[in-house]
Design an enzyme around this catalytic site. Structure first.
Site, PDB file in Angstrom:
ATOM      1  N   GLN A 110       0.856  -1.208   0.000  1.00  0.00           N
ATOM      2  CA  GLN A 110       0.000   0.000   0.000  1.00  0.00           C
ATOM      3  C   GLN A 110       0.887   1.252   0.000  1.00  0.00           C
ATOM      4  O   GLN A 110       2.068   1.197   0.337  1.00  0.00           O
ATOM      5  CB  GLN A 110      -0.907  -0.014   1.228  1.00  0.00           C
ATOM      6  CG  GLN A 110      -0.216  -0.369   2.537  1.00  0.00           C
ATOM      7  CD  GLN A 110      -1.122  -1.130   3.517  1.00  0.00           C
ATOM      8  OE1 GLN A 110      -2.360  -1.109   3.466  1.00  0.00           O
ATOM      9  NE2 GLN A 110      -0.481  -1.816   4.460  1.00  0.00           N
TER      10      GLN A 110
ATOM     11  N   HIS B  13      -8.618   2.990  19.982  1.00  0.00           N
ATOM     12  CA  HIS B  13      -7.849   1.872  20.554  1.00  0.00           C
ATOM     13  C   HIS B  13      -8.422   1.427  21.897  1.00  0.00           C
ATOM     14  O   HIS B  13      -8.424   0.234  22.212  1.00  0.00           O
ATOM     15  CB  HIS B  13      -6.371   2.259  20.667  1.00  0.00           C
ATOM     16  CG  HIS B  13      -5.708   2.418  19.328  1.00  0.00           C
ATOM     17  ND1 HIS B  13      -4.826   3.440  19.027  1.00  0.00           N
ATOM     18  CD2 HIS B  13      -5.836   1.693  18.192  1.00  0.00           C
ATOM     19  CE1 HIS B  13      -4.439   3.318  17.774  1.00  0.00           C
ATOM     20  NE2 HIS B  13      -5.037   2.283  17.236  1.00  0.00           N
TER      21      HIS B  13
ATOM     22  N   GLU C  50      -0.105  -9.054  11.046  1.00  0.00           N
ATOM     23  CA  GLU C  50      -0.084  -7.815  10.245  1.00  0.00           C
ATOM     24  C   GLU C  50       0.568  -8.140   8.899  1.00  0.00           C
ATOM     25  O   GLU C  50       1.634  -8.749   8.852  1.00  0.00           O
ATOM     26  CB  GLU C  50       0.711  -6.746  11.003  1.00  0.00           C
ATOM     27  CG  GLU C  50       1.195  -5.575  10.163  1.00  0.00           C
ATOM     28  CD  GLU C  50       0.079  -4.815   9.462  1.00  0.00           C
ATOM     29  OE1 GLU C  50      -0.855  -4.372  10.148  1.00  0.00           O
ATOM     30  OE2 GLU C  50       0.156  -4.688   8.237  1.00  0.00           O
TER      31      GLU C  50
ATOM     32  N   ASP D 100      -8.343  -5.007  13.411  1.00  0.00           N
ATOM     33  CA  ASP D 100      -8.053  -3.582  13.236  1.00  0.00           C
ATOM     34  C   ASP D 100      -7.526  -3.384  11.822  1.00  0.00           C
ATOM     35  O   ASP D 100      -6.326  -3.203  11.584  1.00  0.00           O
ATOM     36  CB  ASP D 100      -7.013  -3.132  14.276  1.00  0.00           C
ATOM     37  CG  ASP D 100      -6.649  -1.663  14.097  1.00  0.00           C
ATOM     38  OD1 ASP D 100      -5.519  -1.284  14.503  1.00  0.00           O
ATOM     39  OD2 ASP D 100      -7.475  -0.911  13.550  1.00  0.00           O
TER      40      ASP D 100
HETATM   41  N1  SAM Z   1      -7.423   2.035  13.006  1.00  0.00           N
HETATM   42  C1  SAM Z   1      -7.338   2.068  11.551  1.00  0.00           C
HETATM   43  C2  SAM Z   1      -8.719   2.163  10.959  1.00  0.00           C
HETATM   44  O1  SAM Z   1      -9.679   2.101  11.715  1.00  0.00           O
HETATM   45  O2  SAM Z   1      -8.805   2.323   9.735  1.00  0.00           O
HETATM   46  C3  SAM Z   1      -6.580   0.866  11.052  1.00  0.00           C
HETATM   47  C4  SAM Z   1      -5.163   0.959  11.462  1.00  0.00           C
HETATM   48  S1  SAM Z   1      -4.037  -0.275  11.059  1.00  0.00           S
HETATM   49  C5  SAM Z   1      -2.788   0.741  10.394  1.00  0.00           C
HETATM   50  C6  SAM Z   1      -4.687  -1.148   9.666  1.00  0.00           C
HETATM   51  C7  SAM Z   1      -3.726  -2.276   9.334  1.00  0.00           C
HETATM   52  O3  SAM Z   1      -4.378  -3.344   8.649  1.00  0.00           O
HETATM   53  C8  SAM Z   1      -2.563  -1.840   8.425  1.00  0.00           C
HETATM   54  O4  SAM Z   1      -1.357  -1.936   9.135  1.00  0.00           O
HETATM   55  C9  SAM Z   1      -2.619  -2.827   7.251  1.00  0.00           C
HETATM   56  O5  SAM Z   1      -1.348  -3.163   6.754  1.00  0.00           O
HETATM   57  C10 SAM Z   1      -3.338  -3.998   7.899  1.00  0.00           C
HETATM   58  N2  SAM Z   1      -3.947  -4.958   6.969  1.00  0.00           N
HETATM   59  C11 SAM Z   1      -4.681  -4.685   5.864  1.00  0.00           C
HETATM   60  N3  SAM Z   1      -5.066  -5.833   5.260  1.00  0.00           N
HETATM   61  C12 SAM Z   1      -4.570  -6.867   6.025  1.00  0.00           C
HETATM   62  C13 SAM Z   1      -4.634  -8.290   5.923  1.00  0.00           C
HETATM   63  N4  SAM Z   1      -5.292  -8.882   4.909  1.00  0.00           N
HETATM   64  N5  SAM Z   1      -4.023  -9.035   6.884  1.00  0.00           N
HETATM   65  C14 SAM Z   1      -3.361  -8.427   7.915  1.00  0.00           C
HETATM   66  N6  SAM Z   1      -3.246  -7.074   8.060  1.00  0.00           N
HETATM   67  C15 SAM Z   1      -3.854  -6.309   7.120  1.00  0.00           C
END
Ligand code: SAM
Length: 286
Positions: free
Chosen positions: A30, A61, A109, A159
């Site tokens: 991304q 959080h 993650e 998340d």
């Molecule tokens: N709190 C934020 C929100 O509500 O939009 C989200 C924060 S966190 C940064 C979102 C995380 O999801 C990112 O680090 C992203 O890389 C991860 N992510 C997205 N798709 C994923 C997947 N298929 N498996 C694991 N992590 C994933």
């Protein structure tokens, strides 16, 4: 003056004055940018969508962690094993680890760059959580992990980013079914489910998909200033319908025992969060 325009919606956007761009790169998964602002501290955006700011991150959080953990803990013995899907900035991990009863946290993650760059540029969010001996960080796609793991969890916290790009798979019925598969009996799952004022379709879709997987599902809400549009819905799925109705005095007792201090969560807000405005209820079409 540089300004950052969020790209979540075509015809409506929030914009930030940027005092410094700390980092910007196209990771394997991304587009990632971290920048400083006068009003919201340091901000992380992925694929043009605001993910977390050091100013208002505590709201999301705290509500994504203390609600399921204290609900589960009140009814079925302490929540000891927690799974986090996503959460690369470490804020969810930080709040989960504040519970002394939590013995192990598995965090899955997909993008290592998010973890590394948030540690470097926004260390306050994780506040050392990745170094906690209870933390097991796995860099993988969450959808694969829940399909294959033989571990079992009391609480599953998703998340994720929005249902675009790598996050899209985390909003499917099969993903919810696999999350349920790796939950202990009476476990509970919560998810980031968008802002219904603009993303109402996500409420209807999640309600129907989770409804085909869990005996009790719905939403609770929180208001996070930089997730623009008012209430954010947080998805709730469990086979134990009592978990959403834990009495406030039981929550107060457990919250007091936890010794945790918060800035948004408290047991009254926990209970109130499950009272939904009619426009959200109207989106919950079976
Ligand atoms: N709190 C934020 C929100 O509500 O939009 C989200 C924060 S966190 C940064 C979102 C995380 O999801 C990112 O680090 C992203 O890389 C991860 N992510 C997205 N798709 C994923 C997947 N298929 N498996 C694991 N992590 C994933």
């Amino acid at each position: 003056m540089i300004r950052y325009f969020e790209k979540l919606y075509k015809d409506y956007a929030q914009t930030f004055e940027v005092t410094r761009i700390q980092f910007h790169e196209e990771t394997e998964h991304q587009d990632l940018v971290i920048f400083d602002t006068p009003s919201f501290g340091t901000v992380l955006a992925l694929d043009g969508i605001i993910q977390v700011t050091t100013r208002d991150e505590f709201v999301y959080h705290e509500m994504m962690t203390h609600v399921p953990i204290l609900a589960r803990g009140c009814v079925a013995g302490d929540a000891t094993d927690v799974l986090i899907i996503g959460g690369g900035d470490g804020g969810i991990l930080r709040e989960v680890l504040r519970h002394k009863t939590v013995e192990r946290v598995t965090m899955v993650e997909i993008d290592r760059s998010v973890v590394d760059l948030c540690l470097e540029h926004m260390p306050r969010i994780s506040a050392g959580a990745f170094d906690d001996p209870r933390t097991d960080l796995i860099i993988a796609d969450g959808v694969r992990f829940v399909a294959e793991t033989d571990k079992r969890f009391d609480v599953v916290i998703v998340d994720s980013t929005d249902p675009v790009g790598p996050g899209e798979v985390l909003f499917t019925e099969s993903f919810y079914a696999d999350c349920r598969r790796c939950m202990k009996p009476g476990g509970v799952m919560v998810t980031q489910n968008g802002v219904p004022f603009f993303q109402g379709g996500e409420v209807t879709q999640t309600f129907q998909r989770m409804g085909r997987v869990f005996q009790d599902n719905g939403f609770y809400t929180a208001v996070i200033p930089t997730y623009i549009g008012g209430f954010m819905t947080l998805g709730w799925g469990t086979d134990d319908a009592t978990l959403r109705d834990v009495p406030v005095d039981a929550l107060n007792d457990r919250f007091a025992k936890s010794g945790i201090t918060t800035r948004y969560y408290n047991p009254e807000m926990h209970k109130a969060a499950f009272a939904l405005p009619q426009f959200i209820k109207d989106l919950m079409i079976k």
